[in-house]
Design an enzyme around this catalytic site. Structure first.
Site, PDB file in Angstrom:
ATOM      1  N   HIS A  80       0.824  -1.216   0.000  1.00 62.21           N
ATOM      2  CA  HIS A  80       0.000   0.000   0.000  1.00 62.21           C
ATOM      3  C   HIS A  80       0.854   1.261   0.000  1.00 62.21           C
ATOM      4  O   HIS A  80       0.376   2.335  -0.378  1.00 62.21           O
ATOM      5  CB  HIS A  80      -1.008  -0.012   1.162  1.00 62.21           C
ATOM      6  CG  HIS A  80      -0.468   0.281   2.511  1.00 62.21           C
ATOM      7  ND1 HIS A  80      -0.126  -0.704   3.420  1.00 62.21           N
ATOM      8  CD2 HIS A  80      -0.233   1.457   3.154  1.00 62.21           C
ATOM      9  CE1 HIS A  80       0.281  -0.145   4.537  1.00 62.21           C
ATOM     10  NE2 HIS A  80       0.233   1.157   4.407  1.00 62.21           N
ATOM     11  N   ASP A 215       1.237  -7.685   2.243  1.00 61.86           N
ATOM     12  CA  ASP A 215       1.393  -6.244   2.049  1.00 61.86           C
ATOM     13  C   ASP A 215       2.872  -5.882   1.904  1.00 61.86           C
ATOM     14  O   ASP A 215       3.483  -5.302   2.805  1.00 61.86           O
ATOM     15  CB  ASP A 215       0.760  -5.501   3.222  1.00 61.86           C
ATOM     16  CG  ASP A 215       0.453  -4.044   2.890  1.00 61.86           C
ATOM     17  OD1 ASP A 215       0.913  -3.566   1.838  1.00 61.86           O
ATOM     18  OD2 ASP A 215      -0.250  -3.394   3.682  1.00 61.86           O
ATOM     19  N   SER A 666       4.023   2.318   8.386  1.00 68.61           N
ATOM     20  CA  SER A 666       3.768   1.348   7.325  1.00 68.61           C
ATOM     21  C   SER A 666       5.050   1.135   6.523  1.00 68.61           C
ATOM     22  O   SER A 666       5.697   2.090   6.101  1.00 68.61           O
ATOM     23  CB  SER A 666       2.664   1.856   6.394  1.00 68.61           C
ATOM     24  OG  SER A 666       1.412   1.831   7.026  1.00 68.61           O
TER      25      SER A 666
END
EC number: 3.4.14.-
Length: 732
Positions: A80, A215, A666
């Site tokens: 992402h 991810d 992230s």
């Protein structure tokens, strides 16, 4: 009852101590004992050194974190986080979001886009005395003094154009640090699994656990032939990092100590209870209502037009994530009395303050007056700010502001409009084409304008430009006219305005340029009021924080600054938790869970090649028999020792740990105790969302992609052999 029992066991048994803290690297030696207690063997002073392994391999993307994993500039981060790079290269004829992407050789690695950057932090210097010297007592002048001192430091730091420097406030203005970062301007897409892997479970599983998300994605940093950062060119060569992470192919087990390094965005743990109430009662619900309307609108329009779905894929992912977080925050405030907890802490602080008569007894009351003013300012400006949300009006506002700022010397210009900013300014204007559609932009803007028109805080300049007195033409029709007459939809025209002077804007017939000119004075007056208030807060906040830090130290609580987008380190252990539904969540998930969730319908539509590899049990060297070190060890503290955990016999997909993270973390590398890469941070559990305001060690868990799943995907599913060869794999 069971939740309370497990929480009590956790707090008394030592299974989970308060692993709270998003620590500045220089603070590592001060918590060396805590790191050692967690089984983190790498010396604390080494973690404090940004010029050596592993910290010099950790990089920022400006909105996420990443890390070097090969001597040829290969970078790993979240899927992402690479979403815009994948979207940028996705076309109708090759949908990399849907199909995934793998460059089998370096000459096939496309640009990640003109805005993509890698930032390598090389130095963090305390410049508090330089920023705060001889500050005026006048609020506006005080704000300008801080800005001017900061700009002078930045200019000196950026004597070499290859560096990007910033001055950041810590502890709400009590301290200031100068951050020096090498800026890589040529970033390329290397490998990304399909979205059905990278975002498996989609928004349904977002902030939930158990998770089965792959991810991850790989990028590469390129530089000029002289080894220095350069704009994209086919002649550029891979960047050689000063170090790159060793990848531990055996990963971690439950109870192992781990730490995370990255760039967490924003936390509010030192904010007052009144600020939490404002966020809970007004700000978050108001934002959530707007986000949900935008998500529903783009989703509906994307279903009718595949090109819209591609263009707005990145925006949709960001908004959906923010929406889920807002809902989680609101639910968390109801489920746990965080307002009550913070109020009790605030009351305890006031009681402590009374015992210290030498300190200002009115610290909180003085700050509360300013916070009430700030909250009123936020509510007053909110709808007018959103009423300028059109992408074309945003561009016009920025361009006219640039023309006005260029009338000043470079040192006097507002940050964002100096010569150092123009390359990124230009890139943003170019990037509009890849994520803009007139129909969508107009529809979203109309929604914001209608919300603005339905509330009392109206602005005459905007109302006049919209010609609201003319009831014969609908607002929608008026917007149609604006979009049909503007030339800002053309990239060349947008870029040409960067060289125009203010008079050219003021005599232009372009409707968006005219609107930007008409709104300029109101926007500047609003900005001035915000600066004055910030100047007032720059006195009140640091005074409050100085006392709070003394109070925390007196209670032997961890003292670290709230997250502000700068490099931090968090530590913890691989550990499950007791969830809100009274179930104990195991720390690891396995490949079987992907198959169990698979429906063939988004977001549970795993690719056939992945499912085939699982069904055929092609696990290779990545099979893990057990994820527990000793079932009669720490696990027995939570469960009967007769309940021996079953053998794992799979490839770990995701795992949990107690490290302290938030947005911006992230893509952060998850390290084992030796400083070897064992996973990537990508999410938090739903119960942990409120940690931005209050850290609860019994339920706060971060969610990571296991390195063994990444390697299995590369090896057995996508056959990224060329990339595996680049990695330095080690085993326990």
């Amino acid at each position: 009852m069971r939740i309370a029992l497990v929480a009590a066991l956790v707090l008394t048994s030592g299974v989970a101590t308060a692993d709270e803290g998003q620590w500045q690297p220089y603070q590592m030696p001060s918590i060396a004992d805590k790191l050692s207690a967690r089984g983190i063997d790498i010396p604390a002073d080494k973690l404090a050194d940004l010029t050596s392994y592993p910290m010099n391999a950790v990089v920022g993307l400006g909105y996420c974190t990443a890390s070097f994993v090969s001597p040829q500039g290969l970078v790993v981060t979240n899927h992402h986080c690479a979403y815009k790079a994948i979207q940028y290269n996705t076309k109708k004829e090759h949908n990399y979001l849907e199909q995934g992407f793998l460059a089998t050789s370096m000459d096939k690695e496309p640009s990640a886009g003109p805005n993509e950057r890698l930032y390598i932090t090389e130095a963090v210097t305390n410049v508090t005395s330089d920023v705060t010297k001889d500050l005026s007592q006048d609020p506006l002048k005080r704000y300008e003094d801080i800005e001017n001192h900061s700009k002078a430091l930045i200019k000196s730091c950026e004597a070499d154009d290859n560096y990007r420097c910033n001055v950041r406030s810590f502890h709400n203005g009590l301290e200031y640090y100068l951050i020096k970062q090498l800026m890589i301007r040529d970033v390329r897409l290397v490998y990304a699994p399909p979205e059905s892997v990278g975002a498996y479970g989609g928004d349904i599983d977002n902030y939930e656990y158990p998770r089965h998300s792959g991810d991850f994605a790989f990028l590469r940093a390129y530089v000029g032939k002289d080894g220095k950062p350069a704009a994209y060119s086919e002649d550029n060569i891979p960047y050689t990092p000063k170090s790159y992470l060793k990848v531990n192919a055996d990963g971690v087990k439950a109870g192992d100590g781990v730490f995370v390094a990255g760039y967490p965005g924003t936390t509010s743990r030192y904010n007052l209870t009144s600020e939490l109430k404002f966020a809970s009662d007004w700000l978050y619900p108001t934002q959530a209502k707007r986000y949900q309307l935008q998500i529903d609108t783009i989703e509906a329009m994307g279903q009718e037009d595949a090109d819209i779905a591609i263009k707005y894929a990145g925006n949709m992912a960001s908004m959906a994530n923010r929406m889920k977080k807002l809902n989680g925050l609101l639910a968390g405030f109801k489920a746990t009395d965080i307002v009550g907890i913070k109020q009790q802490r605030e009351d305890d602080f006031l009681a402590w303050l009374k015992k210290n008569p030498n300190l200002n007894q009115n610290l909180i009351s003085e700050l509360e007056v300013l916070l009430a003013e700030q909250q009123l300012q936020t509510q007053t400006n909110y709808y007018f700010t959103n009423a300028q949300s059109s992408t074309l009006l945003t561009a016009a506002n920025s361009l006219y502001r640039l023309a006005k700022e260029k009338q000043k010397s470079d040192a006097e210009r507002e940050i964002g409009y100096q010569e150092r900013d123009l390359a990124m300014f230009s890139s943003r204007l170019k990037r509009i084409d890849s994520s803009f559609d007139v129909k969508v932009d107009k529809t979203l803007w109309l929604q914001d304008l209608n919300a603005y028109l339905s509330q009392p805080n109206r602005v005459a300049a905007l109302d006049n430009m919209l010609n609201l007195d003319d009831k014969n033409v609908s607002l929608e029709a008026k917007l149609d006219g604006l979009y049909s007459l503007t030339t800002l939809t053309d990239q060349a025209q947008r870029l040409a305005w960067m060289d125009a002077d203010a008079k050219a804007f003021e005599t232009s017939s372009d409707p968006f340029i005219r609107l930007a000119v008409a709104l300029y004075d109101t926007n500047m007056a609003q900005e001035k009021a915000e600066k004055i208030l910030t100047g007032k807060l720059s006195t009140a906040r640091p005074a409050y924080m100085a006392a709070v830090i003394d109070y925390y130290k007196a209670n032997n609580w961890p003292v670290y600054p709230d997250a502000n987008g700068t490099l931090r380190i968090s530590y913890g252990m691989v550990d499950g938790y007791q969830s809100r539904d009274a179930l104990y969540k195991q720390p690891f998930t396995r490949l079987d869970g992907i198959v169990a969730k698979h429906t063939g319908v988004e977001p549970y539509n795993a690719p056939k090649k992945l499912l085939d590899a699982i069904h055929e049990q092609r696990f290779g060297d990545h099979l893990v028999k057990s994820v527990y070190q000793d079932p009669r060890g720490w696990i027995c503290r939570l469960f009967s020792c007769l309940d021996k955990p079953e053998e794992f016999n799979s490839v770990p997909v995701n795992f949990l740990s107690s490290v302290d993270t938030t947005g911006g973390n992230s893509g952060s590398p998850v390290f084992n105790g030796k400083g070897e890469l064992v996973g990537l941070n990508f999410d938090s559990t739903y119960e942990a969302i409120t940690k931005d305001w209050f850290f609860n060690p019994t339920i706060t868990r971060a969610v990571h992609v296991d390195i063994r799943y990444i390697l299995w995907m590369m090896d057995e599913v996508d056959h990224a052999d060329n990339l595996i060869k680049e990695l330095e794999l080690v085993r326990n």
